[in-house]
Scaffold this active site. Sequence first.
Site, PDB file in Angstrom:
ATOM      1  N   GLY A   1      40.782  17.235  11.030  1.00 50.51           N
ATOM      2  CA  GLY A   1      41.150  17.846  12.314  1.00 50.51           C
ATOM      3  C   GLY A   1      42.653  17.718  12.507  1.00 50.51           C
ATOM      4  O   GLY A   1      43.408  17.596  11.536  1.00 50.51           O
TER       5      GLY A   1
ATOM      6  N   ARG B   1      37.736   5.101  14.008  1.00 49.58           N
ATOM      7  CA  ARG B   1      36.972   4.161  14.811  1.00 49.58           C
ATOM      8  C   ARG B   1      36.385   3.120  13.854  1.00 49.58           C
ATOM      9  O   ARG B   1      35.925   3.462  12.754  1.00 49.58           O
ATOM     10  CB  ARG B   1      35.830   4.860  15.553  1.00 49.58           C
ATOM     11  CG  ARG B   1      36.253   5.693  16.742  1.00 49.58           C
ATOM     12  CD  ARG B   1      36.753   4.817  17.905  1.00 49.58           C
ATOM     13  NE  ARG B   1      37.077   5.606  19.088  1.00 49.58           N
ATOM     14  CZ  ARG B   1      38.303   6.066  19.392  1.00 49.58           C
ATOM     15  NH1 ARG B   1      39.325   5.827  18.596  1.00 49.58           N
ATOM     16  NH2 ARG B   1      38.499   6.745  20.508  1.00 49.58           N
TER      17      ARG B   1
ATOM     18  N   GLU C   1      35.900  -4.518  18.447  1.00 52.11           N
ATOM     19  CA  GLU C   1      37.277  -4.721  18.895  1.00 52.11           C
ATOM     20  C   GLU C   1      37.223  -5.533  20.176  1.00 52.11           C
ATOM     21  O   GLU C   1      36.448  -5.171  21.064  1.00 52.11           O
ATOM     22  CB  GLU C   1      37.962  -3.380  19.155  1.00 52.11           C
ATOM     23  CG  GLU C   1      38.297  -2.670  17.867  1.00 52.11           C
ATOM     24  CD  GLU C   1      39.011  -1.340  18.055  1.00 52.11           C
ATOM     25  OE1 GLU C   1      39.464  -1.045  19.179  1.00 52.11           O
ATOM     26  OE2 GLU C   1      39.105  -0.596  17.067  1.00 52.11           O
TER      27      GLU C   1
ATOM     28  N   HIS D   1      44.476  -1.591  17.060  1.00 47.23           N
ATOM     29  CA  HIS D   1      44.226  -0.248  17.616  1.00 47.23           C
ATOM     30  C   HIS D   1      45.483   0.305  18.297  1.00 47.23           C
ATOM     31  O   HIS D   1      45.519   0.485  19.525  1.00 47.23           O
ATOM     32  CB  HIS D   1      43.027  -0.272  18.576  1.00 47.23           C
ATOM     33  CG  HIS D   1      42.379   1.082  18.721  1.00 47.23           C
ATOM     34  ND1 HIS D   1      41.030   1.265  18.881  1.00 47.23           N
ATOM     35  CD2 HIS D   1      42.912   2.336  18.723  1.00 47.23           C
ATOM     36  CE1 HIS D   1      40.769   2.564  18.987  1.00 47.23           C
ATOM     37  NE2 HIS D   1      41.901   3.224  18.890  1.00 47.23           N
TER      38      HIS D   1
HETATM   39  C1  GLV Z   1      42.342   6.379  20.564  1.00 43.31           C
HETATM   40  O1  GLV Z   1      41.737   5.731  19.774  1.00 43.31           O
HETATM   41  C2  GLV Z   1      41.956   7.669  21.010  1.00 43.31           C
HETATM   42  O2  GLV Z   1      40.845   8.121  20.708  1.00 43.31           O
HETATM   43  O3  GLV Z   1      42.752   8.291  21.717  1.00 43.31           O
END
Ligand code: GLV
Length: 321
Positions: free
Chosen positions: A156, A238, A267, A286
């Site tokens: 994407g 993720r 997390e 993250h």
């Molecule tokens: C961060 O992980 C998002 O999905 O914006």
Amino acid sequence: MPPHVFISRAIAPVALKRIEAVCEVDLWDGEMPPPHSILCDRVRGVAGILSLITDRIDSEIYDAAGSALKVVSNMAVGYNNVDVTAAAARGIAVGNTPGVLTDATADLTMALLLSSARRIVEGVEYIRSGEWRTWHPSLLLGRDLNGAALGIIGFGRIGQAVARRAQAFGMQILAYSPSLSESDAQSAGVTRADINTILRESDFVSLHCPLSPETRHLIDADALKRMKNNAILINTSRGPVVDQAALYAALRGGEIGGAALDVTDPEPMADNDPLLLLPNVIVIPHLGSATVQTREKMALMAADNLIAGVTGQPLPNAVTL
Ligand code: GLV
């Protein structure tokens, strides 16, 4: 009466002001996210919720909010924390923040790719622990990016932005996405491949797919076995896309060469997680979209979705099923 909204964490002041100009705001400004039970309490009667990826937005929340709830505006591109199906069934719109974080996340992916290929964290540790005595021809040798194959799973916006950056480093790109056509692959200068081919042929594999029932543990023990023994796995998507126990076993068993993770499962990762003891693993907390400019753009986009939802307008960025 201005519409009443709940915002689950302090966001960029400019976005907060934009919301406050239209809505009555209840802001949770704790360092930690509101526990689910408190979230349920605080959303009673609200017309809108601005949530973050740390908030589980599910039927309990929709029940607690009641029939006034019109919109959940998630300040993230990913929305696996929101039960979108249950929201749709109740006519609640869900918004997200695509596009504005593409470059920041692709940059961070390259930072992880370069850091793991060139053993940057090991080098820093080496000096900090007082081991640096001399230049040596075989000290901390890494891997060339030029000519290496980068497999991108999930092509994407972010996957494509990573491909453009990696091409500038001379990497050959193999890409998989269920919807990637041969002509789109050609115009992006990448080779369309299935996941098995990517795992088998890539020197680096980078994950950019959303988390869904289909992608949970996409990288499991079997997938890791298919990878090259010196391949490096990069995950900025993720955490649960990777079976972390299987990853640890694969790294210990020398089935792959290393891993660089911006996302973990769970997390935060426990500070005694055995992955943190492996020298060929980099874990960061993250940070994909974590730049000042990007977080402000995300907050403004989430604000616009929230305001549109509570004032009965179509969301500028709605999640569709
Ligand atoms: C961060 O992980 C998002 O999905 O914006």
